[in-house]
Scaffold this motif. Sequence first.
Motif, PDB file in Angstrom:
ATOM      1  N   LYS A   1       0.735  -1.340  -0.052  1.00 38.54           N
ATOM      2  CA  LYS A   1      -0.014   0.007  -0.003  1.00 38.54           C
ATOM      3  C   LYS A   1       0.779   1.467  -0.132  1.00 38.54           C
ATOM      4  N   GLN A   2       2.006   1.373   0.797  1.00 44.77           N
ATOM      5  CA  GLN A   2       2.910   2.282   0.750  1.00 44.77           C
ATOM      6  C   GLN A   2       3.485   2.805  -0.707  1.00 44.77           C
ATOM      7  N   LEU A   3       3.789   1.631  -1.130  1.00 41.49           N
ATOM      8  CA  LEU A   3       4.215   1.840  -2.607  1.00 41.49           C
ATOM      9  C   LEU A   3       3.532   2.189  -3.549  1.00 41.49           C
ATOM     10  N   LEU A   4       2.218   1.729  -3.578  1.00 36.98           N
ATOM     11  CA  LEU A   4       1.322   2.329  -4.462  1.00 36.98           C
ATOM     12  C   LEU A   4       0.853   3.551  -3.897  1.00 36.98           C
ATOM     13  N   ARG A   5       0.809   4.210  -2.988  1.00 34.29           N
ATOM     14  CA  ARG A   5       0.701   5.483  -2.523  1.00 34.29           C
ATOM     15  C   ARG A   5       1.917   6.393  -3.104  1.00 34.29           C
ATOM     16  N   LEU A   6       3.022   5.920  -2.733  1.00 32.69           N
ATOM     17  CA  LEU A   6       3.969   6.564  -3.437  1.00 32.69           C
ATOM     18  C   LEU A   6       4.249   6.960  -4.797  1.00 32.69           C
ATOM     19  N   THR A   7       3.617   5.685  -5.536  1.00 29.85           N
ATOM     20  CA  THR A   7       3.601   5.786  -6.938  1.00 29.85           C
ATOM     21  C   THR A   7       2.452   6.801  -7.362  1.00 29.85           C
ATOM     22  N   ALA A   8       1.519   6.851  -6.722  1.00 32.01           N
ATOM     23  CA  ALA A   8       0.283   7.813  -6.865  1.00 32.01           C
ATOM     24  C   ALA A   8       0.727   9.277  -6.763  1.00 32.01           C
ATOM     25  N   LEU A   9       1.594   9.595  -5.544  1.00 29.91           N
ATOM     26  CA  LEU A   9       2.185  10.694  -5.269  1.00 29.91           C
ATOM     27  C   LEU A   9       3.362  11.094  -6.661  1.00 29.91           C
TER      28      LEU A   9
ATOM     29  N   VAL B   1      10.048   4.380 -12.026  1.00 29.24           N
ATOM     30  CA  VAL B   1      10.921   3.136 -11.076  1.00 29.24           C
ATOM     31  C   VAL B   1       9.971   2.677  -9.972  1.00 29.24           C
ATOM     32  N   LEU B   2       9.191   3.621  -9.437  1.00 35.02           N
ATOM     33  CA  LEU B   2       7.850   3.189  -8.356  1.00 35.02           C
ATOM     34  C   LEU B   2       7.153   2.471  -9.017  1.00 35.02           C
ATOM     35  N   GLN B   3       6.832   2.897 -10.226  1.00 33.34           N
ATOM     36  CA  GLN B   3       5.502   2.017 -10.882  1.00 33.34           C
ATOM     37  C   GLN B   3       6.163   0.689 -11.351  1.00 33.34           C
ATOM     38  N   LYS B   4       7.392   0.352 -11.680  1.00 31.22           N
ATOM     39  CA  LYS B   4       8.064  -0.909 -11.926  1.00 31.22           C
ATOM     40  C   LYS B   4       8.187  -1.760 -10.745  1.00 31.22           C
ATOM     41  N   LEU B   5       8.402  -0.888  -9.755  1.00 30.93           N
ATOM     42  CA  LEU B   5       8.492  -1.687  -8.320  1.00 30.93           C
ATOM     43  C   LEU B   5       7.161  -2.272  -7.804  1.00 30.93           C
ATOM     44  N   SER B   6       6.128  -1.300  -7.957  1.00 27.54           N
ATOM     45  CA  SER B   6       4.687  -1.549  -7.455  1.00 27.54           C
ATOM     46  C   SER B   6       4.259  -2.795  -8.413  1.00 27.54           C
TER      47      SER B   6
END
Length: 112
Positions: free
Chosen positions: A5-13, A104-109
Motif C-alpha cells: 500500500k505504501q508503494l502504491l501511494r508513493l507511486t500515485a504521489l 521506477v516506483l511503477q516498476k517496483l509496484s
Amino acid sequence: MNRRKQLLRLTALAEMQRELELAKLSTLTQRQREIETEVADLEAARRSAHGYSAECPEIAIAAGRFDAFALTRRDQMYVQIAALVPEIDQARAVAARAVGRHSVLQKLSVKK
C-alpha cells in the motif's frame, strides 16, 4: 500500512508530481514558442513596411520609425526568450527526475 500500500501511494504521489512538473515545463515552452511567433510576426511586418517605403517620402519616414520600434521590441522579446532558457532547462531537469521517479516506483509496484 503494509509495504504494498505504501508503494502504491508513493507511486500515485510520484505520478501527480510528474504531471505537475510536465505541466510546468509545457507552460514555459509554450510561452517561449509564443514569443518566437511574435518575433516572426514582427519581422514579417518589418519586411512588409519596407515594401511600401519607396512609394513616397512620408511612407518611408513612417516605415523607418516602425523599423526602429520593431527592432527595439524584437530585442526585448529576445531578452524574454533568453530569460526563459534557464527556467526551461531547470524545469526539464526537474520533470525528467519526476518521470524517472514515477517510472521506477511503477516498476517496483508491479513486481510486488
